[in-house]
Design a protein around this motif. Structure first.
Motif, PDB file in Angstrom:
ATOM      1  N   THR A  42      30.038  38.104  86.427  1.00  0.00           N
ATOM      2  CA  THR A  42      29.382  37.008  87.149  1.00  0.00           C
ATOM      3  C   THR A  42      28.420  37.542  88.206  1.00  0.00           C
ATOM      4  OG1 THR A  42      31.247  35.558  86.763  1.00  0.00           O
ATOM      5  CG2 THR A  42      29.811  34.976  88.591  1.00  0.00           C
ATOM      6  N   GLU A  43      28.824  38.612  88.882  1.00  0.00           N
ATOM      7  CA  GLU A  43      27.925  39.198  89.888  1.00  0.00           C
ATOM      8  C   GLU A  43      26.648  39.726  89.224  1.00  0.00           C
ATOM      9  OE1 GLU A  43      28.427  38.559  92.870  1.00  0.00           O
ATOM     10  OE2 GLU A  43      30.585  38.277  93.018  1.00  0.00           O
ATOM     11  N   LEU A  44      26.795  40.315  88.038  1.00  0.00           N
ATOM     12  CA  LEU A  44      25.612  40.792  87.317  1.00  0.00           C
ATOM     13  C   LEU A  44      24.749  39.618  86.874  1.00  0.00           C
ATOM     14  CD1 LEU A  44      27.248  43.674  85.254  1.00  0.00           C
ATOM     15  CD2 LEU A  44      25.622  43.907  87.146  1.00  0.00           C
ATOM     16  N   ALA A  45      25.380  38.513  86.491  1.00  0.00           N
ATOM     17  CA  ALA A  45      24.617  37.320  86.116  1.00  0.00           C
ATOM     18  C   ALA A  45      23.849  36.788  87.327  1.00  0.00           C
ATOM     19  CB  ALA A  45      25.557  36.256  85.558  1.00  0.00           C
ATOM     20  N   GLU A  46      24.490  36.843  88.493  1.00  0.00           N
ATOM     21  CA  GLU A  46      23.802  36.418  89.721  1.00  0.00           C
ATOM     22  C   GLU A  46      22.617  37.347  90.009  1.00  0.00           C
ATOM     23  OE1 GLU A  46      27.718  34.419  91.879  1.00  0.00           O
ATOM     24  OE2 GLU A  46      26.995  36.359  92.580  1.00  0.00           O
ATOM     25  N   ALA A  47      22.788  38.630  89.741  1.00  0.00           N
ATOM     26  CA  ALA A  47      21.675  39.571  89.930  1.00  0.00           C
ATOM     27  C   ALA A  47      20.545  39.230  88.966  1.00  0.00           C
ATOM     28  CB  ALA A  47      22.157  41.012  89.708  1.00  0.00           C
ATOM     29  N   GLU A  61      21.724  42.372  96.861  1.00  0.00           N
ATOM     30  CA  GLU A  61      23.037  41.944  97.339  1.00  0.00           C
ATOM     31  C   GLU A  61      23.995  41.725  96.169  1.00  0.00           C
ATOM     32  OE1 GLU A  61      23.252  39.129 100.664  1.00  0.00           O
ATOM     33  OE2 GLU A  61      24.744  38.029  99.496  1.00  0.00           O
ATOM     34  N   GLU A  62      23.498  41.158  95.084  1.00  0.00           N
ATOM     35  CA  GLU A  62      24.374  40.917  93.927  1.00  0.00           C
ATOM     36  C   GLU A  62      24.780  42.229  93.257  1.00  0.00           C
ATOM     37  OE1 GLU A  62      25.685  38.204  93.823  1.00  0.00           O
ATOM     38  OE2 GLU A  62      24.267  36.902  94.853  1.00  0.00           O
ATOM     39  N   ILE A  63      23.880  43.209  93.247  1.00  0.00           N
ATOM     40  CA  ILE A  63      24.261  44.529  92.732  1.00  0.00           C
ATOM     41  C   ILE A  63      25.363  45.113  93.621  1.00  0.00           C
ATOM     42  CG2 ILE A  63      23.449  46.907  92.347  1.00  0.00           C
ATOM     43  CD1 ILE A  63      22.443  44.907  90.222  1.00  0.00           C
ATOM     44  N   ALA A  64      25.214  44.942  94.931  1.00  0.00           N
ATOM     45  CA  ALA A  64      26.263  45.411  95.852  1.00  0.00           C
ATOM     46  C   ALA A  64      27.576  44.678  95.583  1.00  0.00           C
ATOM     47  CB  ALA A  64      25.819  45.211  97.300  1.00  0.00           C
ATOM     48  N   ASP A  65      27.511  43.361  95.360  1.00  0.00           N
ATOM     49  CA  ASP A  65      28.724  42.590  95.035  1.00  0.00           C
ATOM     50  C   ASP A  65      29.415  43.163  93.797  1.00  0.00           C
ATOM     51  OD1 ASP A  65      28.769  40.709  97.066  1.00  0.00           O
ATOM     52  OD2 ASP A  65      27.763  39.139  95.883  1.00  0.00           O
ATOM     53  N   THR A  66      28.602  43.552  92.826  1.00  0.00           N
ATOM     54  CA  THR A  66      29.156  44.107  91.584  1.00  0.00           C
ATOM     55  C   THR A  66      29.957  45.370  91.891  1.00  0.00           C
ATOM     56  OG1 THR A  66      27.241  43.244  90.396  1.00  0.00           O
ATOM     57  CG2 THR A  66      28.569  44.926  89.267  1.00  0.00           C
TER      58      THR A  66
HETATM   59 MG   LIG Z   1      27.559  37.444  94.452  1.00  0.00          MG
END
Ligand SMILES: [Mg+2]
Length: 103
Positions: A42-47, A61-66
């Motif tokens: 999901t984090e990658l999808a957000e990225a 930020e989304e890559i960091a979340d991943t």
């Molecule tokens: Mg995220």
């Protein structure tokens, strides 16, 4: 935290991210591994969505979340991620060009 975050090893990141997730209650019940893996996806999808709308700051930020979710999972499953990356990198180095695939 006495050690500068930029100097942490991969295993220290895994411990830090896991400890924060534990403190925030994300490990109060036994984790569903499939769900944890899909949350990483999901984090990658957000990225991808951030990339699509050209939001460079949110993309990063989304890559960091991943990474944070991956480190948390490694910490929770007690995976020595540094050792696993070393092993897999050595394996990859010995694979043929394009891993022997034509396309
Ligand atoms: Mg995220």
């Amino acid at each position: 935290m006495t050690k500068e975050l930029r100097t942490l090893t991969l295993d220290e990141w895994a411990s830090l991210c896991h400890n924060i997730a534990v403190e925030k209650g994300f490990w109060d019940e036994k984790r569903n591994l499939g769900e944890a893996l899909m949350l990483i996806v999901t984090e990658l999808a957000e990225a991808m969505e951030s990339y699509r709308v050209q939001d460079g700051a949110n993309f990063k930020e989304e890559i960091a979340d991943t990474f944070i979710r991956l480190f948390d999972l490694c910490g929770g499953l007690k995976i020595d991620i540094a050792q696993e990356i070393i092993k897999k990198t050595e394996k990859n180095k010995n694979r043929p060009y394009k891993h022997g695939k034509i396309c």
